[in-house]
Design an enzyme around this catalytic site. Structure first.
Site, PDB file in Angstrom:
ATOM      1  CG  ASP A 148      -2.212   0.837   0.925  1.00  0.00           C
ATOM      2  OD1 ASP A 148      -2.169   1.708   0.026  1.00  0.00           O
ATOM      3  OD2 ASP A 148      -3.233   0.642   1.609  1.00  0.00           O
TER       4      ASP A 148
ATOM      5  CD  GLU B 133      -6.920   5.580   2.704  1.00  0.00           C
ATOM      6  OE1 GLU B 133      -5.955   5.344   3.440  1.00  0.00           O
ATOM      7  OE2 GLU B 133      -6.789   5.789   1.473  1.00  0.00           O
TER       8      GLU B 133
END
Ligand code: BGC
Ligand code: BGC
Length: 636
Positions: free
Chosen positions: A323, A515
């Site tokens: 990521d 997020e």
């Protein structure tokens, strides 16, 4: 050959399933690998963000991939300029010594959502409520066509997260808390992204994410962000959150996201790992690793889970990508981080900023032997095999005629269908819904009824998403006007009216987020929303509440004052799909894919938690072509 039960359990799955790569492709890749220098191999393992790439470096360094982060768009933000931007990078890669094709990656997580004018589908939580794999397959295909139109062949989707604590800001990225539902919907999306075959001209490589148990983290276990690190955090400063972000920290931002999952190995295997098993079976060739940790150890450095479990036991033969800046989080010494992550089994690193530093670091590690040559070869073989499987060596570009697919009428019709199927009717006293197609006017209250950005949520044109007309589409208000006739819909943004109405519809949205910025301790309605409800309640006979939300909200205390409640999730660009159901042209058929908690005390969900509604709940109506409503179903 017969096997004893012990043999069976220790059998490597890869020995049982045929390789996803043909023998000819494997030979091609082996031969190419044999001609590559160390620098070229490391180039393939490197993925910078497009805004960081210096002119000439794609060819000079043989970079394997470039990505756009959320909001990493060209100017102007049109499908055509996306295509020009991506095609130029692909062309540049073609001038490198070995002409290895570049693969571009984007977060197409609910349609090709960074592109203005693309079809925006409901976020996954809404698709979970449809319980409809066939729909997901068609959405995958439509998304692939829009993505491929811009010369992109890699989408960082689907998230197969199983959000267990809905205070998590990524809850809406998950289809469900339930692993079987997630497995079936994610597999269908993967099949849709692929289309006929991986080497077909419009296939798009899915990235199954975030490996693993990203949805199982404990409140307070995330340490990524605090007030002191905020100013120096490059990622967050790009997001330009400023003071509003500091305020979010007080509401719980970054308490869950990127935290630690303290689940047992049995839970990890039986639940969180199972969508990966299903995805691999469905043909997945890329997996993205989670920022989070399992039992205190970060996944980005987790050799056992990446190399032994995913690549070994599960027989995953595609490549693993990190990521965004995930490798950096392994420790203070970047060289150490790189060594640990690559040795754990990371094949490509989403750097995303300082790729020269990553390349220098991995080069040192390879030259000193801290990362073995065989590990680098394995990583590059995986990356090249996937590129080969996608047919990129033959033709790295897609057909420009695909541009006509972006935001096409056909895709918008599909999104509208998806929206209709995703709505969940949770209360309907006196059959107030569907709304009567004739008779007196409807009061529609709240600014959110007429806000495209609010109904699309995060990951829409920008990372966090935002209010207002962020992209072309139909607001819920516009949809209602089209269904009922403009003269039969009165919109009051603040809920004040002069007259009384038989039915008032209040639309309430969560502010867009993505997020950890969406981690929240308080899932109740805001004081402004309560005041709006009170004003409308006073001016209508019957009150219908429609929530635009990335997760269930805590509404138990208010619910008795409402005649009807609809969860519309984050439906995306096609608000007509909401109106279709409210007005009876389509039935209510969605059912919850999450438990709906009764109170804040019931969070996080655990044995004994009370629910207001349970997974599977949802009232079902039939289509009403005549006056009045036609409720035919009971609570499922
Ligand atoms: C997110 C991923 C995303 C990536 C690229 C990360 O911050 O966690 O889900 O795919 O960025 O934008
Ligand atoms: C996101 C990216 C985004 C970036 C900067 C990352 O964490 O995943 O997609 O562009 O932050 O805003």
């Amino acid at each position: 050959m017969t096997q004893s039960p012990t043999d069976q359990s220790s059998t490597d799955q890869s020995a049982l399933s045929p390789s996803p790569f043909s023998a000819a492709d494997q030979r091609f890749v082996a031969e190419l690998l044999g001609r590559m220098t160390l620098a070229e191999k490391i180039g393939q393992m490197t993925q910078p963000e497009k805004n960081s790439v210096k002119p000439g470096d794609v060819a000079r360094l043989g970079l394997g991939s470039v990505l756009s982060g959320g909001g990493g768009n060209p100017e102007p933000n049109t499908a055509q300029s996306w295509r020009s931007m991506v095609a130029a990078l692909i062309d540049e890669a073609h001038t490198s010594r070995l002409q290895i094709p570049l693969i571009y990656g984007v977060d197409a997580v609910h349609g090709h959502n960074n592109v203005v004018g693309a079809t925006i589908f409901p976020h996954n939580i809404g698709l979970g409520a449809t319980h409809d794999p066939d729909l997901l397959r068609r959405i995958g295909r439509a998304t692939a066509l829009e993505v491929a139109a811009t010369d992109v062949r890699w989408a960082f989707a689907p998230a197969v997260s199983l959000p267990q604590d809905i205070r998590w800001g990524r809850s809406y990225e998950g289809y469900s808390q339930d692993h079987e539902l997630v497995s079936s919907l994610a597999s269908a999306l993967i099949e849709g992204l692929r289309g006929d075959a991986w080497n077909s001209a419009t296939s798009v490589l899915p990235s199954v994410k975030h490996f693993v148990a990203d949805g199982a983290t404990d409140w307070g276990s995330s340490r990524r962000v605090d007030r002191r690190t905020l100013a120096s955090d490059r990622t967050l400063s790009i997001a330009q959150m400023g003071q509003s972000f500091v305020d979010l920290l007080d509401l719980g931002a970054w308490q869950l996201d990127q935290g630690d999952a303290s689940v047992t190995e049995a839970t990890l295997r039986e639940t969180h790992l199972s969508p990966y098993r299903a995805a691999i079976q469905a043909g997945a060739l890329n997996v993205m690793v989670s920022y989070s940790s399992w039992l205190g150890q970060k996944l980005h450095g987790h050799h056992h889970l990446i190399s032994e479990v995913l690549k070994g036991e599960l027989g995953f033969e595609g490549f693993v990508v990190s990521d965004w800046e995930g490798v950096d989080q392994l420790g203070a010494d970047y060289d150490e981080c790189v060594v640990q992550s690559i040795n754990a089994g990371m094949d490509m690193v989403m750097v995303p900023f300082d790729y020269q530093r990553f390349i220098a670091s991995l080069t040192r590690a390879a030259q000193s032997g801290r990362v073995a040559q065989t590990r680098i070869d394995d990583a590059v073989r995986r990356i090249l095999s996937v590129k080969r499987a996608l047919g990129l060596f033959g033709n790295p570009h897609t057909d420009p005629a695909l541009l006509a697919q972006v935001g096409s009428d056909q895709h918008r019709a599909l999104a509208r269908e998806a929206v209709s199927k995703s709505l969940v009717l949770l209360k309907n006293d006196g059959d107030v819904l569907p709304l009567s197609p004739t008779g007196p006017a409807l009061l529609v209250a709240g600014i959110d009824a007429d806000d495209l950005g609010a109904q699309c949520g995060g990951w829409t044109v920008s990372w966090m998403g935002g209010r207002g007309p962020v992209t072309p589409g139909t607001t819920i208000l516009a949809g209602l006007r089209a269904s009922l006739g403009s003269d039969r819909v009165v919109h009051s943004p603040d809920g004040h009216t002069e007259s009384r109405f038989p039915v008032g519809l209040v639309v309430l949205a969560e502010e867009p987020y993505a997020e950890g910025m969406g981690d929240r301790s308080d899932l109740g309605l805001t004081p402004e929303q309560m005041a709006l409800l009170e004003r409308v309640r006073a001016n209508c006979e019957r009150l219908v509440v429609l929530l635009l939300c990335g997760r269930p909200l805590i509404v138990s205390e208010q619910l008795p004052q409402w005649d009807a409640l609809v969860a519309a999730w984050l439906p995306g660009s096609e608000g007509q799909g909401v109106a279709d159901v409210l007005c009876g042209a389509q039935p209510f058929s969605g059912r919850l894919s999450f438990d709906w908690p009764a109170s804040h005390a019931d969070l996080p969900r655990r044995p004994g938690s009370r629910t207001l509604f349970a997974l599977g709940d949802g009232l079902v109506t039939s289509v009403s072509l005549t006056v009045g409503s036609a409720l035919d179903g009971a609570d499922e």
